[in-house]
Design an enzyme around this catalytic site. Sequence first.
Site, PDB file in Angstrom:
ATOM      1  N   GLU A 117       0.887  -1.182   0.000  1.00 50.76           N
ATOM      2  CA  GLU A 117       0.000   0.000   0.000  1.00 50.76           C
ATOM      3  C   GLU A 117       0.912   1.215   0.000  1.00 50.76           C
ATOM      4  O   GLU A 117       1.522   1.537   1.018  1.00 50.76           O
ATOM      5  CB  GLU A 117      -0.881   0.001   1.255  1.00 50.76           C
ATOM      6  CG  GLU A 117      -1.900  -1.110   1.305  1.00 50.76           C
ATOM      7  CD  GLU A 117      -3.025  -0.916   0.310  1.00 50.76           C
ATOM      8  OE1 GLU A 117      -3.186   0.210  -0.206  1.00 50.76           O
ATOM      9  OE2 GLU A 117      -3.719  -1.896   0.029  1.00 50.76           O
ATOM     10  N   CYS A 136      -2.324   9.032   2.472  1.00 50.17           N
ATOM     11  CA  CYS A 136      -2.035   8.583   1.103  1.00 50.17           C
ATOM     12  C   CYS A 136      -3.167   8.953   0.153  1.00 50.17           C
ATOM     13  O   CYS A 136      -2.967   9.084  -1.046  1.00 50.17           O
ATOM     14  CB  CYS A 136      -1.826   7.080   1.097  1.00 50.17           C
ATOM     15  SG  CYS A 136      -3.150   6.231   1.961  1.00 50.17           S
TER      16      CYS A 136
END
Length: 469
Positions: A241, A275
Amino acid sequence: MYINNEWIVTDKKLKVINPSTLEVFAQISQGTKDHAEKTIQAAADAFDGWSGLTGLERSIYLEKVASKILEKKEILAQTITKEMGKAIRNARYEVESTASFFKWFAEEARRTYGEVIPSPKQGKRLMEIKQPVGVVAAITPWNFPLSMGARKLAPALAAGCTVILRPSNASPMSAIELFKIFEECELPKGVVNLLIGPAGEVTEPLLESNEVRKITFTGSTEIGKELANKATNTMKRISMELGGHAPYIVFEDANLKAAVEGALTIKFGCAGQQCTSVNRFYVHEKIYDEFVELYKAATSKLVVQDGLSESTDVGPLINEKAIEKVQEHIDDALVKGAVLVAGGKRVEQTKGYFFEPTIIRDVTDNMKISYEETFGPVAPIFKFSDEKEVLERANNTQYGLAAYFFTQDLSRAYRVAEKLQFGIIGINDPYPFATEGSFGGFKESGVGREGGHGISEYLETKFISTNIS
Ligand code: NAP
């Protein structure tokens, strides 16, 4: 550290700094390669026992963990805020989301179905079963110090894997609190192990070991690539990720009020250190000035201060380096012709790493901020004139995690959602996330998915053929 159900303390200590006050929040033990080897051994020894439980039996443990997390919501939220700064209400939300991952994967533990396959030949019976991949090593960043671990540990444990978690040295206290909960819920010896120490030194043995069959990582694309490369030596499974560079497109027919409110949440929540934070606002030329004015007015009301205060909207950045990067992106844009609308500098009256919520307009594609991840509270606003052009510009990035757009045209909604090269799309939705849905990126934003069907990332498929003739 927590290894084989024992708490380990070492002489070498690291200070955890509260980024709001710059005071030392805690001192934590630092492990070595030797401790890493011990975690591997503990997790490997525990694997047969844990994977031998039924899904229902594992699920009962995970349900208990979920309930305990909610019982301890306030202490967990305060720990998150003290170690990494986010506003306390965002920290409370992170705790709820952590509990929801354990709850969801407790349920998923009972559904790791295989398949019976019709045989093409007489006298054979074919099937596939799902089995846990083995020992899992999880490496997590500082920005969601509790939930990032949960997103990996919950599916791994549900699948029957045993786990080693190595949290960021910047914010390891939330992980320590989580492991106290594992202890209270009496997870069997060696099933979960907490390894704390210098990145590189303690993670190297995890990457090299043949016992560790999977590396699951959340962090920057740069480090993710490095770890993925090393993991191939032993052909480990990987889940990555990684970074993002989210576009947020406001078409000329958008509900402007909703688009402005959404822009506040997804840009300034967590001080832009997510993110999924927006890195590029593309606003149609017909509504550009109006959007900028409304956004400026809304941003001026944000309260920037210590995250522990109930009225805080925006907490501090994590450290001095983060402040420097944000300033560098703003300065680069201004030198190249962008115009400052709000903010633009560090908050000077406080000790902590606070930065003013910043808006810059007339941003163009040659500015650093248009292609590098800022990871801070800066909203750069670009202008566009048509759908095809904005899609090309939005997709023109190595990243592909989240993208958002606002329109009231249903045909365009489908068209644009299908064309955007991102793993998560919010249509008139600045927060398109749910434990039940999948989370993960296209391109260099990562490999694999968390949440939703994420248990499959921790399962191997075994094909079994039986000759009955
Ligand atoms: P990072 O520097 O890549 O660090 C992530 C983790 O890796 C931390 O635990 C770090 O430890 C560790 N690490 C650093 N260098 C390492 C090495 N050489 N070997 C092994 N481990 C190493 O990222 P970050 O700055 O902490 O986090 C921000 C980044 O994470 C951003 O790019 C953000 O987009 C991304 N992120 C992605 C997601 C997602 O779900 N896609 C979610 C959150 C964040 P130390 O911290 O102790 O150095």
